[in-house]
Each structure stands twice: as structure tokens, then as C-alpha cells.
Motif scaffolding. Structure first.
Motif, PDB file in Angstrom:
ATOM      1  N   VAL A  73      51.267  41.973  50.824  1.00 32.41           N
ATOM      2  CA  VAL A  73      51.579  43.400  50.703  1.00 32.41           C
ATOM      3  C   VAL A  73      51.505  43.849  49.242  1.00 32.41           C
ATOM      4  O   VAL A  73      51.209  45.008  48.953  1.00 32.41           O
ATOM      5  CB  VAL A  73      52.941  43.739  51.349  1.00 32.41           C
ATOM      6  CG1 VAL A  73      54.104  43.248  50.515  1.00 32.41           C
ATOM      7  CG2 VAL A  73      53.067  45.227  51.585  1.00 32.41           C
ATOM      8  N   ASN A  74      51.724  42.912  48.326  1.00 35.77           N
ATOM      9  CA  ASN A  74      51.630  43.259  46.909  1.00 35.77           C
ATOM     10  C   ASN A  74      50.188  43.292  46.405  1.00 35.77           C
ATOM     11  O   ASN A  74      49.909  43.863  45.364  1.00 35.77           O
ATOM     12  CB  ASN A  74      52.464  42.286  46.075  1.00 35.77           C
ATOM     13  CG  ASN A  74      53.940  42.616  46.145  1.00 35.77           C
ATOM     14  OD1 ASN A  74      54.392  43.552  45.489  1.00 35.77           O
ATOM     15  ND2 ASN A  74      54.691  41.890  46.973  1.00 35.77           N
ATOM     16  N   LEU A  75      49.296  42.656  47.131  1.00 29.83           N
ATOM     17  CA  LEU A  75      47.910  42.543  46.654  1.00 29.83           C
ATOM     18  C   LEU A  75      46.949  43.473  47.390  1.00 29.83           C
ATOM     19  O   LEU A  75      45.911  43.836  46.860  1.00 29.83           O
ATOM     20  CB  LEU A  75      47.434  41.089  46.791  1.00 29.83           C
ATOM     21  CG  LEU A  75      48.227  40.069  45.949  1.00 29.83           C
ATOM     22  CD1 LEU A  75      47.748  38.652  46.231  1.00 29.83           C
ATOM     23  CD2 LEU A  75      48.116  40.380  44.461  1.00 29.83           C
ATOM     24  N   ILE A  76      47.302  43.837  48.616  1.00 29.04           N
ATOM     25  CA  ILE A  76      46.385  44.618  49.460  1.00 29.04           C
ATOM     26  C   ILE A  76      46.693  46.112  49.383  1.00 29.04           C
ATOM     27  O   ILE A  76      47.862  46.508  49.386  1.00 29.04           O
ATOM     28  CB  ILE A  76      46.506  44.117  50.933  1.00 29.04           C
ATOM     29  CG1 ILE A  76      45.670  42.849  51.120  1.00 29.04           C
ATOM     30  CG2 ILE A  76      46.148  45.175  51.940  1.00 29.04           C
ATOM     31  CD1 ILE A  76      44.168  43.053  51.123  1.00 29.04           C
ATOM     32  N   GLU A  77      45.649  46.915  49.309  1.00 28.00           N
ATOM     33  CA  GLU A  77      45.793  48.362  49.456  1.00 28.00           C
ATOM     34  C   GLU A  77      45.008  48.767  50.701  1.00 28.00           C
ATOM     35  O   GLU A  77      44.065  48.073  51.098  1.00 28.00           O
ATOM     36  CB  GLU A  77      45.271  49.073  48.213  1.00 28.00           C
ATOM     37  CG  GLU A  77      46.070  48.703  46.973  1.00 28.00           C
ATOM     38  CD  GLU A  77      45.706  49.523  45.737  1.00 28.00           C
ATOM     39  OE1 GLU A  77      45.890  50.756  45.779  1.00 28.00           O
ATOM     40  OE2 GLU A  77      45.241  48.926  44.757  1.00 28.00           O
ATOM     41  N   PRO A  78      45.384  49.876  51.335  1.00 28.76           N
ATOM     42  CA  PRO A  78      44.676  50.283  52.550  1.00 28.76           C
ATOM     43  C   PRO A  78      43.163  50.327  52.317  1.00 28.76           C
ATOM     44  O   PRO A  78      42.706  50.833  51.297  1.00 28.76           O
ATOM     45  CB  PRO A  78      45.238  51.680  52.832  1.00 28.76           C
ATOM     46  CG  PRO A  78      46.597  51.669  52.215  1.00 28.76           C
ATOM     47  CD  PRO A  78      46.479  50.811  50.992  1.00 28.76           C
ATOM     48  N   ARG A 207      46.646  35.938  37.515  1.00 25.75           N
ATOM     49  CA  ARG A 207      45.606  36.781  38.093  1.00 25.75           C
ATOM     50  C   ARG A 207      46.155  37.640  39.249  1.00 25.75           C
ATOM     51  O   ARG A 207      45.803  38.809  39.395  1.00 25.75           O
ATOM     52  CB  ARG A 207      44.471  35.871  38.612  1.00 25.75           C
ATOM     53  CG  ARG A 207      43.151  36.561  38.830  1.00 25.75           C
ATOM     54  CD  ARG A 207      42.030  35.534  38.940  1.00 25.75           C
ATOM     55  NE  ARG A 207      42.007  34.932  40.261  1.00 25.75           N
ATOM     56  CZ  ARG A 207      40.934  34.921  41.067  1.00 25.75           C
ATOM     57  NH1 ARG A 207      39.803  35.461  40.659  1.00 25.75           N
ATOM     58  NH2 ARG A 207      40.983  34.349  42.241  1.00 25.75           N
ATOM     59  N   ALA A 208      47.042  37.049  40.054  1.00 24.40           N
ATOM     60  CA  ALA A 208      47.656  37.804  41.156  1.00 24.40           C
ATOM     61  C   ALA A 208      48.564  38.901  40.609  1.00 24.40           C
ATOM     62  O   ALA A 208      48.545  40.041  41.101  1.00 24.40           O
ATOM     63  CB  ALA A 208      48.443  36.865  42.062  1.00 24.40           C
ATOM     64  N   ILE A 209      49.346  38.582  39.592  1.00 23.84           N
ATOM     65  CA  ILE A 209      50.255  39.573  39.000  1.00 23.84           C
ATOM     66  C   ILE A 209      49.432  40.723  38.399  1.00 23.84           C
ATOM     67  O   ILE A 209      49.773  41.896  38.553  1.00 23.84           O
ATOM     68  CB  ILE A 209      51.171  38.919  37.924  1.00 23.84           C
ATOM     69  CG1 ILE A 209      52.063  37.831  38.566  1.00 23.84           C
ATOM     70  CG2 ILE A 209      51.996  39.963  37.184  1.00 23.84           C
ATOM     71  CD1 ILE A 209      53.149  38.329  39.504  1.00 23.84           C
ATOM     72  N   GLU A 210      48.326  40.357  37.760  1.00 24.64           N
ATOM     73  CA  GLU A 210      47.438  41.363  37.163  1.00 24.64           C
ATOM     74  C   GLU A 210      46.842  42.283  38.257  1.00 24.64           C
ATOM     75  O   GLU A 210      46.803  43.501  38.094  1.00 24.64           O
ATOM     76  CB  GLU A 210      46.335  40.622  36.384  1.00 24.64           C
ATOM     77  CG  GLU A 210      45.437  41.481  35.516  1.00 24.64           C
ATOM     78  CD  GLU A 210      46.200  42.428  34.605  1.00 24.64           C
ATOM     79  OE1 GLU A 210      47.284  42.029  34.097  1.00 24.64           O
ATOM     80  OE2 GLU A 210      45.734  43.576  34.420  1.00 24.64           O
ATOM     81  N   ALA A 211      46.409  41.685  39.352  1.00 21.64           N
ATOM     82  CA  ALA A 211      45.839  42.470  40.460  1.00 21.64           C
ATOM     83  C   ALA A 211      46.895  43.430  41.018  1.00 21.64           C
ATOM     84  O   ALA A 211      46.601  44.572  41.367  1.00 21.64           O
ATOM     85  CB  ALA A 211      45.325  41.543  41.558  1.00 21.64           C
ATOM     86  N   TRP A 212      48.126  42.956  41.092  1.00 19.65           N
ATOM     87  CA  TRP A 212      49.232  43.805  41.574  1.00 19.65           C
ATOM     88  C   TRP A 212      49.484  44.958  40.580  1.00 19.65           C
ATOM     89  O   TRP A 212      49.657  46.108  40.987  1.00 19.65           O
ATOM     90  CB  TRP A 212      50.482  42.945  41.760  1.00 19.65           C
ATOM     91  CG  TRP A 212      51.750  43.725  41.864  1.00 19.65           C
ATOM     92  CD1 TRP A 212      52.160  44.491  42.923  1.00 19.65           C
ATOM     93  CD2 TRP A 212      52.752  43.842  40.854  1.00 19.65           C
ATOM     94  NE1 TRP A 212      53.374  45.068  42.643  1.00 19.65           N
ATOM     95  CE2 TRP A 212      53.767  44.684  41.384  1.00 19.65           C
ATOM     96  CE3 TRP A 212      52.925  43.310  39.571  1.00 19.65           C
ATOM     97  CZ2 TRP A 212      54.910  45.017  40.651  1.00 19.65           C
ATOM     98  CZ3 TRP A 212      54.064  43.627  38.858  1.00 19.65           C
ATOM     99  CH2 TRP A 212      55.036  44.476  39.395  1.00 19.65           C
ATOM    100  N   ARG A 214      47.416  46.394  38.682  1.00 20.66           N
ATOM    101  CA  ARG A 214      46.305  47.355  38.648  1.00 20.66           C
ATOM    102  C   ARG A 214      46.187  48.194  39.925  1.00 20.66           C
ATOM    103  O   ARG A 214      45.274  49.011  40.018  1.00 20.66           O
ATOM    104  CB  ARG A 214      44.989  46.604  38.419  1.00 20.66           C
ATOM    105  CG  ARG A 214      44.738  46.226  36.959  1.00 20.66           C
ATOM    106  CD  ARG A 214      43.254  46.054  36.682  1.00 20.66           C
ATOM    107  NE  ARG A 214      42.635  45.141  37.637  1.00 20.66           N
ATOM    108  CZ  ARG A 214      42.441  43.840  37.422  1.00 20.66           C
ATOM    109  NH1 ARG A 214      42.802  43.308  36.272  1.00 20.66           N
ATOM    110  NH2 ARG A 214      41.885  43.081  38.333  1.00 20.66           N
ATOM    111  N   ARG A 215      47.083  47.994  40.891  1.00 24.22           N
ATOM    112  CA  ARG A 215      46.906  48.723  42.143  1.00 24.22           C
ATOM    113  C   ARG A 215      47.099  50.223  41.933  1.00 24.22           C
ATOM    114  O   ARG A 215      47.809  50.651  41.029  1.00 24.22           O
ATOM    115  CB  ARG A 215      47.762  48.182  43.283  1.00 24.22           C
ATOM    116  CG  ARG A 215      49.191  47.862  42.995  1.00 24.22           C
ATOM    117  CD  ARG A 215      49.875  47.232  44.186  1.00 24.22           C
ATOM    118  NE  ARG A 215      49.793  48.101  45.357  1.00 24.22           N
ATOM    119  CZ  ARG A 215      49.593  47.668  46.589  1.00 24.22           C
ATOM    120  NH1 ARG A 215      49.490  46.387  46.830  1.00 24.22           N
ATOM    121  NH2 ARG A 215      49.538  48.527  47.582  1.00 24.22           N
TER     122      ARG A 215
END
Ligand SMILES: *Cc1c(COP(=O)(O)O)cnc(C)c1O
Length: 388
Positions: A73-78, A207-212, A214-215
Motif C-alpha cells: 500500500v505504501n508503494l502502489i498508486e492506483p 530504494r523502497a523508501i525513496e519510491a514511497w 516520490r508518490r
């Protein structure tokens, strides 16, 4: 506790007395200095158990399912594309979960008892740009272990984030999160971590924290949002008081004790011991003539074993007889074969003695069901592996 049986299911597992003692100690304030120290230590130890020195650990009250949800849920956007690799029930659940957050899901499903060929995964990743890929390290419904190392390497090549459901693997199966390029590796307390149910545990890569960060849209779940939890984890690690939601104080004290014991054994020794236990079960079942759900022992899990019942024997007949011999085992979970197989959990701080007792109880159950075999053959086959 004479009425107690050995609990040899794929979670909750047998817990160590030291861990249970921490759970039963008087509860302190969640901002007491002693507890802040314990929480800080637990977070530091998680990095070592996950072998992810630059990862960000999260400890949140909840079960493994919350950990699965928190990761995506922290990494995915609709509208984001997600590739789900399924080797059983828990992989399928990830597809459901991602669709609920309106991801565009492509599901690759392995035939029962098999893994997905690496080439097929690579073809899928080459064809479309996926934001993330989910992997079930060990699917507890089939006992199949996937090659997380190779999958992590392939995903890195295509710049796809990887989320590893390690609920049935972390602290049992070999996992080197950072070296393997896994972005989020998650588990629950009651599996190989060895703490009663109640904690969702994750480690996220930079990398995951960075992707989160940048959402563009807010995280679709308030409780699971890293925005609420990251400052809390950072504060406890800096040994400062902080509050978003009351942490399960006693469970975290128990977690810290268990992590200390896991690191005391050493990760390499722990991986090797789980491999030895796997071989003991594989060998015992082979001599007893029981087939298993994984089609090849090379991709069978080291944390649980999933044998089929011999023909003519049912779970409702067999499992109570094993229990009467002192060991609780789990029935089937995969809907296609639910009544045809059973599951033995052997993760965490299990001892060779518990393993032999389990095989002995399985033999007792088989004998009472009228199965023809040489009594004691499974136990001695396992013993030969365990003493070598
Ligand atoms: C147990 C398990 C889960 C679910 O964890 P809960 O704590 O029951 O919510 C998810 N995935 C795998 C692989 C599991 O073994």
C-alpha cells in the motif's frame, strides 16, 4: 503441562521459555526509558536477521496479513502495474490485495507443487514495465520455496521493486535481503521469528523508501502509512520517546529476546540447521513411502513439509491419532488438495528431539490407521541425517 502437545504447525510454533517470560513480565509504559532501549535494540537486530544493513525496519501490531498490506500500500498508486508470482494460496491473496488498491495486476501462477520458471518471469518483466513484483518465498499452502535470490536479480535488471512475503521464511530459510536486492521483506512474529502472534515485521530498502517518498497520491490506508510509522521507528532507534499508536509493549520485549537468541545462534548456523531439518524430514518421508506436494525436493521449503496422506487414509482419521501420540500437525490449506495432504512446521528454535518426536508420532498415527511399513524406519532415517 502434561496435557500439552508439541505444536508442529507452520505457525504459531513452539516458543522458547525466555521469550514467553518476557511476554509475561509486568508491562511498562511505552515511553519508559527501559522500553525505549528494548525497542531500539529490536529494530537494530532486525537489520542483522534480515541481512539488510541499510534497510528500514518497521514493527507494527498486527498479523502477517497486515505486513503484506503495508508493504504494497505504501508503494502502489492506483493504476500502477504489479506482477504477482504465485506458488499457492498466499500468492493468490497478494493479487486480491493489490487489486483492492486498484493496481493493474498480472498474475503468474505455478502449477500445484511447482515454481514459476525464471525465464517466464523475465519474459513478463521484459514485456511490460511493472512498478513492483511480489514473491512468496515459501508458500505455506504448498511447501514450495521460490528462488528469491535469482528473482531479486532479474527484477533489479528491469528496475522493478520486489516485495518478498517471507512470513514462512525469515529467520529460517536463507535470506540475504540487501545482497539479493529485495526491496521489502516481511514476516509475522509467530513464524520462524519465534514470538507469539501479534506483530507485523517489515524491512524496507532505501530504494523502497525513496519510491514511497516520490508518490503523487496519499497512501490508501491510514494505519499502514509509513508516514505515520517512519518517525516512530526513527525515534525509538535514536532512543527517544514518540507516539502514533500504542505499541504492543510485551510483544516487543519478547521480540527483542527472540532476535537476540536468533543472532546468538548466528544466521549462517541457523540457515544450515533448517536445511538439516529439511533433509531429515525428506529422508523420513521417503522411507515411509509418503509423497509430497512440492514436485522436487530442491524447491521444497526448509521451514515446513507438506506430505500427502497414503491412499485410503484421511486427515480426520490420521491427525487426531498423531495428536494422541503427542504432536499437533496442520491439515491442508490449498483448496485443490485440501483433504489429501497435511503440513508439518519445523521452523524457529526447534530441536532435533522435537523433530524425532514428531516423526515418531507420525509413525504412530500411520500404524493406527493400518498403513503397512517398518515401524521406526522414519525415525532412524531422520536420526542418521541429524547426527551427521
Ligand atoms: C502465515 C502466512 C501469512 C499470513 O500471516 P498471518 O499472521 O496469519 O496473517 C502470509 N503469508 C505466508 C507465506 C504465511 O505463511
Amino acid at each position: 503441562m502434561k496435557d500439552r502437545t508439541l505444536l508442529m504447525i507452520p505457525g504459531p510454533i513452539e516458543f522458547e521459555p525466555e521469550v514467553l517470560q518476557a511476554l509475561g513480565a509486568p508491562t511498562s509504559s511505552h515511553v519508559a526509558p527501559e522500553f525505549i532501549e528494548v525497542f531500539g535494540q529490536a529494530l537494530e537486530r532486525m537489520r542483522k536477521v534480515w541481512l539488510c544493513p541499510s534497510g528500514q525496519p518497521f514493527v507494527v501490531a498486527g498479523s502477517g496479513m497486515l505486513a503484506l498490506e503495508m508493504a504494497v500500500v505504501n508503494l502502489i498508486e492506483p493504476g500502477d502495474k504489479a506482477l504477482v508470482l504465485s506458488t499457492g494460496v498466499f500468492g493468490d491473496r497478494y493479487a486480491d490485495l493489490l487489486r483492492r488498491y486498484r493496481a493493474e495486476v498480472k498474475l503468474l501462477r505455478a502449477p500445484l507443487g511447482e515454481t514459476i520458471p525464471l525465464q517466464q518471469v523475465e519474459e513478463a518483466l521484459a514485456k511490460h514495465q511493472y512498478k513492483l513484483m511480489t514473491i512468496t518465498h515459501v508458500d505455506t499452502s504448498t511447501g514450495v520455496r521460490t528462488d528469491a535470490k535469482s528473482l531479486g536479480a532479474i527484477a533489479s535488471k528491469y528496475d522493478t521493486l520486489t516485495v518478498l512475503d517471507g512470513v514462512c521464511s525469515v529467520a529460517g530459510e536463507e535470506l540475504r535481503q540487501e545482497e539479493w536486492g529485495i526491496d521489502v521483506a516481511l514476516t509475522a512474529s509467530q513464524k520462524a521469528i519465534g514470538v507469539p502472534p501479534g506483530l507485523a515485521l517489515l524491512v524496507a530498502s532505501p530504494r523502497a523508501i525513496e519510491a514511497w517518498r516520490r508518490r503523487k497520491t496519499p497512501v490508501g490506508n491510514y494505519y499502514a502509512d509509513w508516514k505515520n510509522w517512519l518517525p516512530i521507528m526513527s525515534a525509538y532507534e535514536a532512543r527517544k520517546a514518540s507516539y502514533f499508536a500504542t505499541p504492543p509493549v510485551n510483544l516487543i520485549c519478547a521480540l527483542n529476546v527472540s532476535l537476540e537468541r536468533i543472532l546468538g545462534e548466528g544466521m549462517e548456523a541457523r540457515f544450515a540447521r533448517h536445511q538439516r531439518f529439511k533433509r531429515a524430514f525428506q529422508e523420513a518421508l521417503r522411507v515411509l513411502g509418503l509423497k509430497q506436494v512440492p514436485t522436487d525436493s530442491r524447491h521444497a521449503a526448509a521451514t515446513l513439509t507438506a506430505p500427502y496422506y497414503p491412499s485410503g487414509i484421511t486427515g480426520s482419521e490420521f491427525l487426531p491419532k498423531v495428536k494422541a501420540a503427542g504432536v499437533t500437525l496442520a491439515g491442508g490449506l490449498h483448496p485443490d488438495i485440501k483433504d489429501r495432504y497435511f503440513r508439518i512446521g519445523h521452523m524457529g528454535a526447534e530441536t532435533a528431539g522435537n523433530l524425532l518426536a514428531t516423526i515418531g508420532a507420525i509413525e504412530a498415527g500411520l500404524e493406527k490407521c493400518g498403513y503397512q511399513f517398518e515401524l521406526g524406519a522414519g525415525v532412524s532415517a531422520a536420526q542418521r541425517i541429524l547426527r551427521s
